[in-house]
Design a protein around this motif. Structure first.
Motif, PDB file in Angstrom:
ATOM      1  N   ALA A 199       0.824  -1.208   0.000  1.00  0.00           N
ATOM      2  CA  ALA A 199       0.000   0.000   0.000  1.00  0.00           C
ATOM      3  C   ALA A 199       0.859   1.259   0.000  1.00  0.00           C
ATOM      4  O   ALA A 199       0.533   2.244  -0.683  1.00  0.00           O
ATOM      5  N   LEU A 200       1.956   1.243   0.733  1.00  0.00           N
ATOM      6  CA  LEU A 200       2.847   2.402   0.747  1.00  0.00           C
ATOM      7  C   LEU A 200       3.483   2.622  -0.625  1.00  0.00           C
ATOM      8  O   LEU A 200       3.685   3.765  -1.047  1.00  0.00           O
ATOM      9  N   SER A 201       3.790   1.536  -1.327  1.00  0.00           N
ATOM     10  CA  SER A 201       4.345   1.652  -2.675  1.00  0.00           C
ATOM     11  C   SER A 201       3.315   2.250  -3.632  1.00  0.00           C
ATOM     12  O   SER A 201       3.651   3.097  -4.470  1.00  0.00           O
ATOM     13  N   VAL A 202       2.059   1.808  -3.505  1.00  0.00           N
ATOM     14  CA  VAL A 202       0.991   2.345  -4.348  1.00  0.00           C
ATOM     15  C   VAL A 202       0.784   3.824  -4.046  1.00  0.00           C
ATOM     16  O   VAL A 202       0.682   4.661  -4.961  1.00  0.00           O
ATOM     17  N   ARG A 203       0.738   4.164  -2.780  1.00  0.00           N
ATOM     18  CA  ARG A 203       0.558   5.565  -2.368  1.00  0.00           C
ATOM     19  C   ARG A 203       1.654   6.455  -2.954  1.00  0.00           C
ATOM     20  O   ARG A 203       1.380   7.512  -3.524  1.00  0.00           O
ATOM     21  N   SER A 204       2.911   6.020  -2.817  1.00  0.00           N
ATOM     22  CA  SER A 204       4.035   6.802  -3.325  1.00  0.00           C
ATOM     23  C   SER A 204       3.939   6.997  -4.834  1.00  0.00           C
ATOM     24  O   SER A 204       4.154   8.104  -5.346  1.00  0.00           O
ATOM     25  N   GLN A 239       3.301  10.596  -6.816  1.00  0.00           N
ATOM     26  CA  GLN A 239       4.292  11.040  -7.802  1.00  0.00           C
ATOM     27  C   GLN A 239       3.619  11.358  -9.142  1.00  0.00           C
ATOM     28  O   GLN A 239       3.906  12.371  -9.775  1.00  0.00           O
ATOM     29  N   GLN A 240       2.713  10.488  -9.565  1.00  0.00           N
ATOM     30  CA  GLN A 240       1.999  10.722 -10.825  1.00  0.00           C
ATOM     31  C   GLN A 240       1.136  11.982 -10.738  1.00  0.00           C
ATOM     32  O   GLN A 240       1.041  12.748 -11.699  1.00  0.00           O
ATOM     33  N   LEU A 241       0.524  12.199  -9.585  1.00  0.00           N
ATOM     34  CA  LEU A 241      -0.314  13.387  -9.413  1.00  0.00           C
ATOM     35  C   LEU A 241       0.510  14.657  -9.549  1.00  0.00           C
ATOM     36  O   LEU A 241       0.074  15.625 -10.194  1.00  0.00           O
ATOM     37  N   GLU A 242       1.704  14.671  -8.947  1.00  0.00           N
ATOM     38  CA  GLU A 242       2.560  15.855  -9.048  1.00  0.00           C
ATOM     39  C   GLU A 242       2.900  16.166 -10.504  1.00  0.00           C
ATOM     40  O   GLU A 242       2.936  17.328 -10.910  1.00  0.00           O
ATOM     41  N   GLU A 243       3.131  15.143 -11.302  1.00  0.00           N
ATOM     42  CA  GLU A 243       3.445  15.365 -12.719  1.00  0.00           C
ATOM     43  C   GLU A 243       2.221  15.869 -13.478  1.00  0.00           C
ATOM     44  O   GLU A 243       2.326  16.769 -14.320  1.00  0.00           O
TER      45      GLU A 243
END
Length: 319
Positions: free
Chosen positions: A279-284, A288-292
């Motif tokens: 879940a932490l990997s998915v969250r990260s 990251q995609q949202l920031e882009e």
């Protein structure tokens, strides 16, 4: 009880031996730490060896693992808060689709996911994660809410397919899938999909017509389940492992074909062994995609989504 697949049996034997040694050490007050450490190291080596050579059919089994985390598990582990909303505002609610408002990493999201059940009662309630027309209409209601309040959309895909029943056909399942895709295409806010387990047929693409599509390492993404493909092509559902090879349904294949944008690694042994880390990997990855995507204008987001899907399936005739 933990479901054990054939390729996991050697691992399970080692884990049973480790558990037995620990129990003996605790009961008799003996120091068996050296033996336990050796067995644990052997288990890690075996896990790496087995999971480095998984076949597509093995990944199908892992994607369907009954202990694999589902959408609500990820929401609980990833989000600081989540308010679930119900109903399609046309008189129905579909438990196979969970949707609501969430806060994750300081950002407000609209989250829509497909939810399977843990036990028989919940599986029946949620129709094994196969949404009916009202489920996709609830999703569309949430997409429009996101557009109105300028919130990014996160969809969590995990379904064998949309509901194939007579009632769903009568109420317009195909139309609701198409409208869900169209609604996603028309949004001017960032949209991200994560394929958690099974990404099956139109039931999956209805929530995955997004700017970015991410996929867990041992998830699958396919136009048809391997059993259905085998029944059609080979006239034998038992040839599902052969069909899985032909369908190119693994995350690696989907990335190579340009169907997804990123493969999210899973812990050694797959997500069901360590849901928290997964879940932490998915969250990260999502953040990251949202920031882009936030650097793009509303019109650019819509055009990006359109161009992304237009590029799929392009081929060249040779000769």
């Amino acid at each position: 009880m933990m479901t054990i697949f054939d390729f996991e049996k050697p691992i399970n034997e080692l884990e049973s031996a480790i558990a037995e040694l620990r129990q003996i050490a605790a009961e008799k007050g003996l120091d068996r730490s050296r033996e336990i450490a050796e067995l644990e190291a052997q288990r890690e080596r075996l896990l790496k060896q087995i999971f480095a050579h998984l076949r597509p059919w093995d990944k199908v089994l892992l994607a369907r693992h009954p202990k694999r985390p589902y959408a609500l598990d990820y929401i609980r582990l990833m989000c600081e808060s989540f308010l679930e909303l119900h109903g399609d505002r046309l008189g129905f609610d579909d438990p196979a689709i969970v949707a609501g408002l969430a806060k994750m990493g300081g950002h407000n999201f609209v989250i829509v996911g497909q939810q399977k059940g843990r036990d028989l009662k919940e599986r029946q309630k949620r129709n094994f994660g196969m949404a009916k027309p009202e489920g996709y209409r609830k999703a569309m209601r949430m997409f429009r809410l996101a557009e109105k309040f300028r919130l990014p959309v996160l969809t969590l895909v995990d379904t064998p397919a949309a509901d194939p029943g007579v009632e769903s056909e009568a109420r317009g399942i195909s139309e609701s899938i198409a409208q869900s895709m169209l609604t996603l295409f028309e949004l001017t806010v960032p949209t991200i999909a994560v394929i958690l387990g099974e990404g099956g047929s139109g039931g999956a693409i209805a929530l995955a017509a997004t700017n970015r599509v991410l996929m867990l390492e041992h998830a699958i993404y396919s136009v048809i389940p391997p059993e259905g493909c085998a029944a059609i092509l080979y006239r034998d559902p038992n040839k599902a492992p052969q069909a899985a090879d032909a369908l190119k349904l693994t995350a690696e294949s989907a990335l190579a074909l340009g169907l997804i944008d990123l493969v999210i690694p899973e812990p050694l042994g797959a997500a069901h062994r360590d849901p928290q880390t997964t879940a932490l990997s998915v969250r990260s990855a999502v953040l990251q995609q949202l920031e882009e995507l936030r650097t793009l204008s509303p019109e650019a987001l819509r055009d990006h989504r359109y161009q992304r899907f237009r590029r799929m399936g392009v081929f060249e005739a040779v000769g």
